[in-house]
Design a protein around this motif. Structure first.
Motif, PDB file in Angstrom:
ATOM      1  N   UNK A  91       0.850  -1.179   0.000  1.00  0.00           N
ATOM      2  CA  UNK A  91       0.000   0.000   0.000  1.00  0.00           C
ATOM      3  C   UNK A  91       0.892   1.237   0.000  1.00  0.00           C
ATOM      4  N   UNK A  92       0.834   2.004  -1.076  1.00  0.00           N
ATOM      5  CA  UNK A  92       1.706   3.169  -1.225  1.00  0.00           C
ATOM      6  C   UNK A  92       0.979   4.498  -1.078  1.00  0.00           C
ATOM      7  N   UNK A  93      -0.334   4.513  -1.327  1.00  0.00           N
ATOM      8  CA  UNK A  93      -1.045   5.786  -1.406  1.00  0.00           C
ATOM      9  C   UNK A  93      -2.229   5.817  -0.451  1.00  0.00           C
ATOM     10  N   UNK A  94      -2.613   6.996  -0.036  1.00  0.00           N
ATOM     11  CA  UNK A  94      -3.795   7.168   0.808  1.00  0.00           C
ATOM     12  C   UNK A  94      -5.014   6.565   0.123  1.00  0.00           C
ATOM     13  N   UNK A  95      -5.782   5.798   0.888  1.00  0.00           N
ATOM     14  CA  UNK A  95      -6.973   5.149   0.375  1.00  0.00           C
ATOM     15  C   UNK A  95      -6.761   3.735  -0.102  1.00  0.00           C
ATOM     16  N   UNK A  96      -5.513   3.323  -0.302  1.00  0.00           N
ATOM     17  CA  UNK A  96      -5.275   1.944  -0.719  1.00  0.00           C
ATOM     18  C   UNK A  96      -5.551   1.001   0.453  1.00  0.00           C
ATOM     19  N   UNK A  97      -5.930  -0.242   0.123  1.00  0.00           N
ATOM     20  CA  UNK A  97      -6.404  -1.156   1.160  1.00  0.00           C
ATOM     21  C   UNK A  97      -6.238  -2.598   0.725  1.00  0.00           C
ATOM     22  N   UNK A  98      -6.387  -3.491   1.691  1.00  0.00           N
ATOM     23  CA  UNK A  98      -6.554  -4.931   1.453  1.00  0.00           C
ATOM     24  C   UNK A  98      -7.676  -5.390   2.363  1.00  0.00           C
ATOM     25  N   UNK A  99      -8.628  -6.162   1.825  1.00  0.00           N
ATOM     26  CA  UNK A  99      -9.759  -6.588   2.640  1.00  0.00           C
ATOM     27  C   UNK A  99     -10.122  -8.038   2.359  1.00  0.00           C
ATOM     28  N   UNK A 100     -10.837  -8.634   3.302  1.00  0.00           N
ATOM     29  CA  UNK A 100     -11.266 -10.028   3.199  1.00  0.00           C
ATOM     30  C   UNK A 100     -12.499 -10.193   4.068  1.00  0.00           C
ATOM     31  N   UNK A 101     -13.215 -11.281   3.851  1.00  0.00           N
ATOM     32  CA  UNK A 101     -14.407 -11.580   4.638  1.00  0.00           C
ATOM     33  C   UNK A 101     -14.115 -12.736   5.579  1.00  0.00           C
ATOM     34  N   UNK A 102     -14.431 -12.563   6.844  1.00  0.00           N
ATOM     35  CA  UNK A 102     -14.095 -13.559   7.855  1.00  0.00           C
ATOM     36  C   UNK A 102     -14.999 -14.781   7.741  1.00  0.00           C
ATOM     37  N   UNK A 103     -14.445 -15.905   8.070  1.00  0.00           N
ATOM     38  CA  UNK A 103     -15.206 -17.160   8.126  1.00  0.00           C
ATOM     39  C   UNK A 103     -15.455 -17.596   9.561  1.00  0.00           C
ATOM     40  N   UNK A 104     -15.035 -16.780  10.521  1.00  0.00           N
ATOM     41  CA  UNK A 104     -15.204 -17.076  11.945  1.00  0.00           C
ATOM     42  C   UNK A 104     -15.553 -15.775  12.669  1.00  0.00           C
ATOM     43  N   UNK A 105     -16.056 -15.895  13.864  1.00  0.00           N
ATOM     44  CA  UNK A 105     -16.197 -14.712  14.715  1.00  0.00           C
ATOM     45  C   UNK A 105     -14.859 -14.424  15.373  1.00  0.00           C
ATOM     46  N   UNK A 106     -14.636 -13.161  15.714  1.00  0.00           N
ATOM     47  CA  UNK A 106     -13.339 -12.790  16.273  1.00  0.00           C
ATOM     48  C   UNK A 106     -13.454 -11.553  17.140  1.00  0.00           C
ATOM     49  N   UNK A 107     -12.595 -11.498  18.159  1.00  0.00           N
ATOM     50  CA  UNK A 107     -12.420 -10.270  18.942  1.00  0.00           C
ATOM     51  C   UNK A 107     -10.943  -9.890  19.037  1.00  0.00           C
ATOM     52  N   UNK A 108     -10.142 -10.408  18.088  1.00  0.00           N
ATOM     53  CA  UNK A 108      -8.716 -10.065  18.066  1.00  0.00           C
ATOM     54  C   UNK A 108      -8.214 -10.108  16.637  1.00  0.00           C
ATOM     55  N   UNK A 109      -7.059  -9.500  16.440  1.00  0.00           N
ATOM     56  CA  UNK A 109      -6.446  -9.497  15.112  1.00  0.00           C
ATOM     57  C   UNK A 109      -4.933  -9.481  15.258  1.00  0.00           C
ATOM     58  N   UNK A 110      -4.256 -10.217  14.379  1.00  0.00           N
ATOM     59  CA  UNK A 110      -2.806 -10.157  14.211  1.00  0.00           C
ATOM     60  C   UNK A 110      -2.547  -9.838  12.747  1.00  0.00           C
ATOM     61  N   UNK A 111      -1.704  -8.865  12.476  1.00  0.00           N
ATOM     62  CA  UNK A 111      -1.374  -8.482  11.112  1.00  0.00           C
ATOM     63  C   UNK A 111       0.129  -8.641  10.912  1.00  0.00           C
ATOM     64  N   UNK A 112       0.517  -9.491   9.975  1.00  0.00           N
ATOM     65  CA  UNK A 112       1.931  -9.592   9.594  1.00  0.00           C
ATOM     66  C   UNK A 112       2.208  -8.521   8.546  1.00  0.00           C
ATOM     67  N   UNK A 113       3.208  -7.670   8.820  1.00  0.00           N
ATOM     68  CA  UNK A 113       3.386  -6.478   8.006  1.00  0.00           C
ATOM     69  C   UNK A 113       4.845  -6.045   7.977  1.00  0.00           C
ATOM     70  N   UNK A 114       5.117  -5.143   7.070  1.00  0.00           N
ATOM     71  CA  UNK A 114       6.428  -4.488   7.038  1.00  0.00           C
ATOM     72  C   UNK A 114       6.235  -3.014   6.747  1.00  0.00           C
TER      73      UNK A 114
END
Length: 640
Positions: A91-114
């Motif tokens: 993601x280089x520019x304002x407004x860029x994104x990555x999205x997905x639809x969950x297959x489970x319920x969740x109350x936490x998130x881990x994001x692998x990133x650089x």
């Protein structure tokens, strides 16, 4: 010799009736890896996971897809090579994104990133915006403090935190508990908003988990708050934690309770040695039980780099976590270190989360370790206070979550035996994620041998240096029901006699494992490693059985017998499927390899350089039953 000039003629032994039809196609036709049919027991592989993982490139994104090159080049600031599945989104520019639809319920998130390093090194803190079904949820805090190692050397102690030239270990992870539970079917979006101002964001994968509420204090335990610890205040709680552990060790309380909260720890918890034996106090705790409210809730953390901590800590072992000598139970906590390097920049170290002699009856359950040099190092040299020496015996590790280390995940050394690691996950380790090292630094190398250890039902992803699983010497050790994926430069599984171990004897079993996109090139890119590699550098490696295993999309060979000073006699390979060895052979015996292997019900397809290849001059014999021998050529178009 190296494998850089393997364009000369070799002997390719094909497997006759066991080959699939896909093998009949020329290697050039296999632009995508050939997908094999998993063995019947494949469903039993890997760790039972409390989280569900999502590859962001498989969702919807407005950004740039990063894909690795054909040989998955490592160490040259290559984000895609270091990405899960060898793909990620930038993601280089304002407004860029990555999205997905969950297959489970969740109350936490881990994001692998650089995100980028600070210009002068040391990392920086940035945010990225999380949305659910189009509604802003919160800012996620991202950091590059623990990533970005620089240098062209493959010697880990030769790397530096000072920016310049090629870089590796580009990724880290951000985790957060959310303020509510989001149901199955929620569309999550990671978006770069106007105030998310890193130069760029590379997002690789997301874990979603429904985290249980904090557990309640068992009646028999005494809380560290009774000894003066205060949660979430940023002050060092070491003295309180140490006092509670010492009280438990002395029989004054039945167990130690670490409640929910952030607890700062800047000194290793151990047993003070009144005799002050050795340069550093290296006496561990014993007869101790430590329990927490859950790894997401009871979290120990350090802010001081280990080399700057001072006090009674050994600089290699660090200033956080626990030194264990015997009969210790630890469960349901997290240990977050402060390391940023392994041995470079003036021998700065990342520290070790759990270390010591470990002794008997030690059980470690549901412990999350991150940003350490080593997650767990089991064993001490006999020379370190000889009167206290003893090997790990009957140790049990389960439910471990080890992430983003600079060296090993869990290493069983110094004669550790009859011990297990099960149902655990490892990601982004900087050396072997799991290892048995039957070292000679023991009381009696003829007796104190690493043996009958079991690594089973573990999931290993993205070791950025060395192997997924390794065994160096010993006997009776077993590697079973594991999943290993995306090694940067070394095998998914390796048996070797480098590091001068006690020799192999008896049987070593590799059974019912799945290896995906493993192997790679290392040591100045002069050595190429298979998904499973046997390397008898010194003494022999006898008694190896490899069975019921799927090997897919290896960077080089599927199974490799490497040139060395020893032999690998009577290897038994059965019910193994090898598909899509994209820059190598299904099975390779190098020109200097010695020994033999028998293949039974082995299926190989889509190997660029021949399905079973024995290099000229090799003294390694492969029995394929009714197979036919045909001339083969080692491909020269390897992009090397």
């Amino acid at each position: 010799m190296t494998r850089r000039d393997w364009s000369r003629r070799s002997i390719a032994v094909t497997l006759g009736a066991t080959l699939t039809a896909a093998w009949l196609l020329p290697a050039a036709a296999h632009g995508a890896p050939v997908v094999s049919v998993p063995t019947a027991a494949a469903a039993d592989r890997g760790a039972p996971s409390p989280y569900t993982e999502y590859e962001l490139e498989d969702g919807t994104y407005d950004g740039t897809l990063l894909e690795t090159d054909a040989t998955r080049t490592f160490g040259h600031t290559n984000f895609a090579t270091e990405s899960s599945g060898r793909k990620s989104v930038r993601l280089d520019s304002t407004g860029q994104y990555a999205e997905f639809t969950s297959t489970v319920s969740t109350n936490s998130i881990v994001v692998r990133n650089s995100i980028p390093d600070a210009p002068g090194g040391g990392g920086q803190e940035k945010t990225l915006s999380l949305y659910a079904d189009g509604t802003f949820v919160q800012k996620l805090d991202l950091s590059s403090k623990h990533s970005w190692l620089y240098g062209s050397t493959d010697d880990p102690e030769g790397l530096t935190n000072t920016p310049g030239g090629d870089a590796r270990r580009l990724f880290d992870e951000s985790h957060a508990l959310l303020d509510k539970t989001y149901p199955e079917g929620t569309t999550f979006r990671l978006q770069r908003d106007a105030d998310d101002d890193a130069a760029y964001y590379v997002v690789d994968l997301v874990d979603l988990e429904q985290v249980a509420p904090p557990a309640s204090k068992p009646e028999e335990c005494a809380s560290i708050t009774e000894y003066g610890a205060v949660p979430d205040d940023g002050k060092d709680d070491t003295d309180a934690i140490q006092a509670a552990v010492t009280a438990n060790q002395n029989g004054e309380i039945d167990c130690v309770w670490i409640p929910a909260g952030q607890w700062r720890q800047e000194q290793k918890i151990l047993t003070d040695d009144p005799q002050d034996r050795g340069e550093y106090n290296q006496v561990g705790i014993r007869d101790v039980t430590i329990r927490g409210a859950g790894m997401w809730h009871s979290q120990l953390y350090s802010l001081t780099p280990p080399q700057d901590a001072g006090g009674i800590n050994h600089p290699h072992e660090g200033n956080f976590g626990f030194d264990i000598d015997d009969n210790t139970k630890i469960s349901d906590i997290a240990i977050f270190g402060s390391g940023t390097i392994r041995g470079g920049d003036g021998n700065a170290e990342g520290g070790v989360g759990l270390n010591g002699r470990f002794g008997k009856n030690t059980k470690i359950t549901n412990v999350w370790i991150e940003h350490a040099n080593v997650g767990t190092w089991v064993g001490r040299d006999y020379s370190n206070i000889p009167e206290l020496w003893g090997p790990g015996d009957g140790l049990e590790f389960s439910g471990m979550r080890i992430r983003n280390t600079y060296a090993d995940g869990i290493n069983f050394t110094n004669g550790t035996h009859d011990s297990t690691v099960t149902d655990s996950s490892f990601r982004n380790t900087g050396d072997d994620a799991l290892a048995v090292w039957a070292s000679k630094y023991v009381k009696d190398p003829a007796v104190d041998v690493g043996h009958d250890n079991v690594f089973s039902n573990n999931t290993i992803q993205l070791p950025w240096r060395a192997n997924g699983i390794a065994v160096y010497g010993g006997y009776g050790n077993r590697i079973e029901n594991n999943l290993v994926s995306d090694t940067m430069n070394y095998p998914g599984i390796m048996l070797a006699t480098d590091h001068d171990p006690v020799p192999f004897s008896g049987e070593t079993l590799i059974a019912n494992n799945g290896l995906y996109r493993t192997g790679g090139a290392f040591w100045n890119e002069d050595q190429e490693f298979g998904a499973i590699t046997l390397f008898a550098q010194g003494s022999d490696i006898p008694g190896v059985t490899i069975r019921d295993t799927d090997i897919q999309d290896s960077t080089y060979d599927g199974i490799q017998f490497k040139t060395g000073g020893g032999a690998m006699p009577d290897v038994r390979i059965s019910n193994v499927t090898i598909s899509g060895s994209s820059n190598g052979s299904g099975i390779l015996a190098m020109g200097g390899a010695r020994g033999s292997a028998t293949l039974t019900d082995v299926t190989i397809s889509g190997s660029r350089d021949g399905d079973v290849l024995v290099e000229p001059g090799s003294q390694f014999v492969i029995d394929t039953g009714d197979a036919q021998a045909t001339a083969g050529t080692r491909g020269s178009g390897q992009g090397q």
